[in-house]
Design a protein around this motif. Structure first.
Motif, PDB file in Angstrom:
ATOM      1  N   ILE A  88       0.674  -1.260  -0.149  1.00 18.93           N
ATOM      2  CA  ILE A  88       0.013   0.060  -0.088  1.00 18.93           C
ATOM      3  C   ILE A  88       0.758   1.251   0.093  1.00 18.93           C
ATOM      4  O   ILE A  88       1.661   1.510   1.043  1.00 18.93           O
ATOM      5  N   VAL A  89       0.825   1.892  -0.982  1.00 21.08           N
ATOM      6  CA  VAL A  89       1.690   3.212  -1.313  1.00 21.08           C
ATOM      7  C   VAL A  89       0.724   4.431  -0.975  1.00 21.08           C
ATOM      8  O   VAL A  89      -0.315   4.799  -1.338  1.00 21.08           O
ATOM      9  N   THR A  90       1.426   5.016   0.168  1.00 22.34           N
ATOM     10  CA  THR A  90       0.532   6.409   0.627  1.00 22.34           C
ATOM     11  C   THR A  90       1.441   7.825   0.133  1.00 22.34           C
ATOM     12  O   THR A  90       1.303   8.466   0.851  1.00 22.34           O
ATOM     13  N   ALA A  91       2.038   7.417  -1.354  1.00 21.87           N
ATOM     14  CA  ALA A  91       2.599   8.870  -1.713  1.00 21.87           C
ATOM     15  C   ALA A  91       2.308   8.828  -3.155  1.00 21.87           C
ATOM     16  O   ALA A  91       2.363   7.642  -3.646  1.00 21.87           O
ATOM     17  N   PRO A 111      -1.554   5.169  -5.622  1.00 21.64           N
ATOM     18  CA  PRO A 111      -1.821   6.660  -6.109  1.00 21.64           C
ATOM     19  C   PRO A 111      -0.966   6.929  -7.428  1.00 21.64           C
ATOM     20  O   PRO A 111       0.078   7.270  -7.182  1.00 21.64           O
ATOM     21  N   LEU A 112      -1.430   6.296  -8.562  1.00 25.75           N
ATOM     22  CA  LEU A 112      -0.630   6.357  -9.543  1.00 25.75           C
ATOM     23  C   LEU A 112      -0.891   7.674 -10.403  1.00 25.75           C
ATOM     24  O   LEU A 112      -2.026   7.832 -10.963  1.00 25.75           O
ATOM     25  N   ARG A 113      -0.025   8.256 -11.051  1.00 22.86           N
ATOM     26  CA  ARG A 113      -0.253   9.431 -11.800  1.00 22.86           C
ATOM     27  C   ARG A 113      -0.103   9.200 -13.171  1.00 22.86           C
ATOM     28  O   ARG A 113       1.100   8.750 -13.640  1.00 22.86           O
ATOM     29  N   VAL A 114      -1.165   9.230 -13.994  1.00 26.69           N
ATOM     30  CA  VAL A 114      -1.298   9.017 -15.396  1.00 26.69           C
ATOM     31  C   VAL A 114      -1.562  10.366 -16.287  1.00 26.69           C
ATOM     32  O   VAL A 114      -2.669  10.574 -16.215  1.00 26.69           O
ATOM     33  N   GLY A 134      -5.815  12.070  -4.142  1.00 27.69           N
ATOM     34  CA  GLY A 134      -4.739  13.100  -4.319  1.00 27.69           C
ATOM     35  C   GLY A 134      -3.500  12.629  -3.152  1.00 27.69           C
ATOM     36  O   GLY A 134      -4.250  12.534  -1.815  1.00 27.69           O
ATOM     37  N   PHE A 135      -2.333  12.765  -3.395  1.00 26.54           N
ATOM     38  CA  PHE A 135      -1.520  12.541  -2.204  1.00 26.54           C
ATOM     39  C   PHE A 135      -0.230  13.664  -2.649  1.00 26.54           C
ATOM     40  O   PHE A 135      -0.003  13.936  -3.597  1.00 26.54           O
ATOM     41  N   VAL A 136       0.484  13.808  -1.500  1.00 27.19           N
ATOM     42  CA  VAL A 136       1.827  14.326  -1.751  1.00 27.19           C
ATOM     43  C   VAL A 136       2.603  13.391  -2.586  1.00 27.19           C
ATOM     44  O   VAL A 136       2.445  12.280  -2.477  1.00 27.19           O
TER      45      VAL A 136
END
Length: 414
Positions: free
Chosen positions: A163-166, A188-191, A216-218
């Motif tokens: 689990i990735v929290t960034a 939380p992957l930015r594409v 949305g994440f830092v």
């Protein structure tokens, strides 16, 4: 007076959990029990209990020299969404990237005494804080490691869940190398500028999405850090944000907003509070010149009227552009397009066409997102928009019109 207006942490925790259940964000009894148990306020000493238990607000814990938040305790709603996506079972081995402390405690409740949780962060201030707060709250069994999360967990066996929290721009090899064969990665992957919490199941050397939620994440720090590029127009009033596809001639847009505006309305309407995440992802995958427009609120002259002044869908083509607009109707709102530049009409028509295509064929659909090794040849990829990153080739693959479920699309592709 409501529970959320009192200072009793137990009452606040109960009210927060019941609100998340009522909103359909918490769906399982396991996640509900974890939220009812873990004292969130103990992991957010920077905030009042009322602030800590607000279901949709973060608690900032560290800022950089410019005042930008670089570490936080994520909003309970998004933590619940990701834990539901992960489908954690008792006895599992879990790895976390980003060590706020509270989420790791929730994970510890879900795996129980026979499972394990290891959390890793690159910032010593963050890991020291997490260690102290976890110990004080009775979660000493959670292991906290100071390291760059890009490289996973040093010298550890495979985990059942990551689990990735960034906010991540890419998926480094360690996250799959250290994932059990039937494991799941929630990230939380930015594409193309859009961030989605995607639950990926491992399938050999590729990852296949099972769900995706707006979030949305830092952003990630360390080797995994990747910043979008910003093209400023009209001084600093308007910015175009590019995750990829930086224009070949940025100067071609000089004076673009000095031209007459072309306005088109699509007939595509949405009801109040209707989710439109599928529309955003459709446009990101369908349009070659996709980017996001933002308007500086302190410099806003009202020249442009985008649907969203923070991150608005925009199509760029050379010296012309078109962006998503909206107008209120009796039933909700209608999407439209505003175009500028010498070829404003043609660019606007392209954006109108893709909005209407989404409305006609994909309104109830969600894409399957694949993540393949970056070395995978184009011929071995499924059909869809391919975004090549440093470690992965991301493919956004939509079902054929009429096939609206992810499972149908996956079965057809396989």
């Amino acid at each position: 007076m409501t529970d959320l207006e009192t200072a009793d942490p137990q009452a606040l925790r109960t009210a927060m959990t019941e609100q998340l259940v009522g909103e359909g964000i918490i769906r399982s009894t396991q996640v509900e029990a974890a939220f009812r148990t873990v004292p969130r306020h103990a992991f957010a000493p920077e905030a009042t209990p009322e602030q800590a238990y607000n279901p949709h607000d973060i608690v900032a814990t560290k800022r950089n020299e410019q005042g930008v938040i670089i570490s936080s305790v994520s909003a309970p709603a998004i933590q619940a969404i990701m834990l539901e996506q992960a489908e954690v079972q008792p006895g599992m081995r879990l790895g976390e990237v980003g060590s706020g402390g509270y989420n790791a405690a929730l994970m510890a409740e879900l795996v129980g005494p026979h499972g394990s949780v290891v959390t890793v962060d690159i910032d010593p201030d963050v890991t020291t804080r997490a260690r102290e707060l976890l110990d004080a709250a009775g979660y000493g069994r959670v292991e906290v490691i100071l390291a760059d999360g890009e490289h996973g967990l040093p010298d550890r066996e495979a985990v059942d869940r990551w689990i990735v929290t960034a906010g991540a721009w890419d998926i480094p090899p360690a996250w799959t190398d250290q994932l059990a064969e039937n494991g799941r990665l929630v990230v939380p992957l930015r594409v193309r500028g859009l961030t989605r919490s995607i639950a990926f199941d491992r399938d050999g050397d590729r990852l296949v999405s099972r769900s995706a939620e707006v979030c949305g994440f830092v952003t990630m720090q360390g080797e995994g850090e990747y910043n979008e590029r910003l093209l400023l127009i009209r001084g600093k009033e308007i910015g175009l944000r590019f995750d990829d596809g930086w224009p070949a001639d940025p100067d071609a847009l000089n004076g673009v907003f000095d031209t007459d505006r072309v306005e088109r309305w699509t007939g595509v309407t949405v009801a109040p509070m209707e989710p439109i995440k599928g529309m955003q992802m459709w446009l990101a995958s369908a349009l070659d010149g996709f980017c996001l427009m933002s308007v500086d609120p302190d410099l806003d002259t009202g020249l442009v009227a985008p649907q969203n002044k923070r991150a608005n869908i925009t199509l760029l083509d050379g010296d012309s552009l078109a962006y998503l607009a909206i107008r209120r109707t009796d039933a909700g709102a209608e999407f439209g397009v505003h175009g500028y530049g010498p070829n404003a009409e043609a660019v606007a028509n392209v954006l109108v066409r893709e909005l209407q295509t989404w409305d006609r064929d994909y309104r109830q659909a969600e894409p399957v997102v694949y993540a393949y090794p970056a070395s995978t040849p184009e011929a071995d990829l499924p059909k869809g928009r391919v975004i090549t990153k440093r470690h992965r080739r991301i493919v956004i693959s939509w079902p054929q019109p009429g096939q609206v479920s992810n499972s149908t699309a996956i079965e057809k592709e396989n």
